[in-house]
Design a protein around this motif. Sequence first.
Motif, PDB file in Angstrom:
ATOM      1  N   TYR A 308       0.831  -1.217   0.000  1.00 41.32           N
ATOM      2  CA  TYR A 308       0.000   0.000   0.000  1.00 41.32           C
ATOM      3  C   TYR A 308       0.863   1.264   0.000  1.00 41.32           C
ATOM      4  O   TYR A 308       0.424   2.336   0.416  1.00 41.32           O
ATOM      5  CB  TYR A 308      -0.997  -0.036   1.178  1.00 41.32           C
ATOM      6  N   GLY A 309       2.107   1.111  -0.451  1.00 40.69           N
ATOM      7  CA  GLY A 309       2.936   2.298  -0.692  1.00 40.69           C
ATOM      8  C   GLY A 309       3.846   2.701   0.454  1.00 40.69           C
ATOM      9  O   GLY A 309       4.616   3.657   0.319  1.00 40.69           O
ATOM     10  N   LEU A 310       3.769   1.997   1.594  1.00 42.65           N
ATOM     11  CA  LEU A 310       4.680   2.373   2.694  1.00 42.65           C
ATOM     12  C   LEU A 310       6.080   1.883   2.343  1.00 42.65           C
ATOM     13  O   LEU A 310       6.269   0.712   2.000  1.00 42.65           O
ATOM     14  CB  LEU A 310       4.205   1.761   4.017  1.00 42.65           C
ATOM     15  N   LYS A 311       7.061   2.801   2.443  1.00 42.50           N
ATOM     16  CA  LYS A 311       8.434   2.426   2.069  1.00 42.50           C
ATOM     17  C   LYS A 311       9.170   1.896   3.290  1.00 42.50           C
ATOM     18  O   LYS A 311       8.875   2.279   4.422  1.00 42.50           O
ATOM     19  CB  LYS A 311       9.173   3.652   1.526  1.00 42.50           C
ATOM     20  N   GLU A 312      10.154   1.053   3.025  1.00 38.71           N
ATOM     21  CA  GLU A 312      10.958   0.517   4.136  1.00 38.71           C
ATOM     22  C   GLU A 312      11.620   1.671   4.901  1.00 38.71           C
ATOM     23  O   GLU A 312      11.732   1.636   6.135  1.00 38.71           O
ATOM     24  CB  GLU A 312      12.007  -0.460   3.603  1.00 38.71           C
TER      25      GLU A 312
END
Length: 354
Positions: A308-312
């Motif tokens: 859902y687009g959350l980056k590491e």
Amino acid sequence: MPEAFIYTSSPGRIVFGSGISVKVAEEVERLGCARALILSTPFQKNDAEALAKDLGEMAAGTFTEAAMHTPVAVTEAALKIYNETKADCVVALGGGSTIGLGKAIAWRNEAPQVVIATTYAGSEVTDILGQTEKGQKTTVRDPKIRPETVIYDADLTLGLPVAMSVASGLNAMAHAVEALYAPDANPVTSLMAVEGLRALKSALPRIVEAPDDRDARADALYGSWLCGTVLGAVAMSLHHKLCHTLGGGFDMPHAETHAILLPHTAAYNAAAASAELARATELFGGDLGGGLYDFARSIGAPLALADYGLKESDLARAADMAVQSPYKNPREITRDGILALLRRAHAGQRPITT
Ligand code: NAD
């Protein structure tokens, strides 16, 4: 024998049944009102207009621009229509976004509210309103925010897409899991929470199998009512705090974020709240976090925040934000613990109960 407790019951009127939404006019009258402004999102515009047609003179008008996270500008536009059409109550037809708009209107002008709930998020039975303005989400609690009447009609949920049903159902289950270990939990809310979990655990796989299964839809609505009721009755902890952080700070979608995080937050608290969670743990095969993950996977629920687009690279900041202000939680909240939880949820891995 329970220890001392305080239980405050919710004053809302619940009208539950298949086909029951034909009784909207009766419910509006029962509140002493005669001109309802019908609210919906653009997606449910046709349903809102059909309802307005059915209500005839009792419909003051429709406002079909409700949006996620209740933007204040949308509320102000709706209030203008409310006043221009000389409405004396609102009828919110939809999920948390539409219900949020009705609540935002009622908080400002004390309009009586009838809600026809069509998702499982549970907002219809709480006195909580989250609103956004200039990118900031703030939450208010006030008795006048809680809708007076809630109608649950499974027929109106037959078209709720399966993916949305699954995510929304898990959103509801998260209210129940956190209610079990809430600092102000009591025997009544715990009974409701376990029954809500049981109903949704039974209903969701049947909805995935056959989305137009009325009995499964009714069971899911029944479960969501119970789960929403406990959300409105006791304090929430780690899970809701993390979802709020990811929704507000990283624009993550509401129901999906709840669905992904639930197995992980349950696993985080499982040992510290083992007695409070015992009945839920039993329901999910003896390991609440792992059992919830397997259940979510079996019904095709979203599993990874990364999808859902959350980056590491966002995870460390999210962990920092989540530990900023202290709140009650069964297990101590540590930055390292939260970061480890977020890493597994980001990658979609099965949680480890620690
Ligand atoms: P939603 O209301 O945003 O609905 C998502 C989409 O599904 C919308 O386009 C909607 O029109 C559509 N939809 C809803 N029901 C449908 C149906 N039966 N058939 C077809 N389409 C349908 O989603 P939600 O998850 O219910 O609500 C999320 C919002 O609610 C968030 O802003 C969240 O913060 C808020 N919320 C508030 C509380 C509270 O107590 N204040 C509790 C839970 C959620």
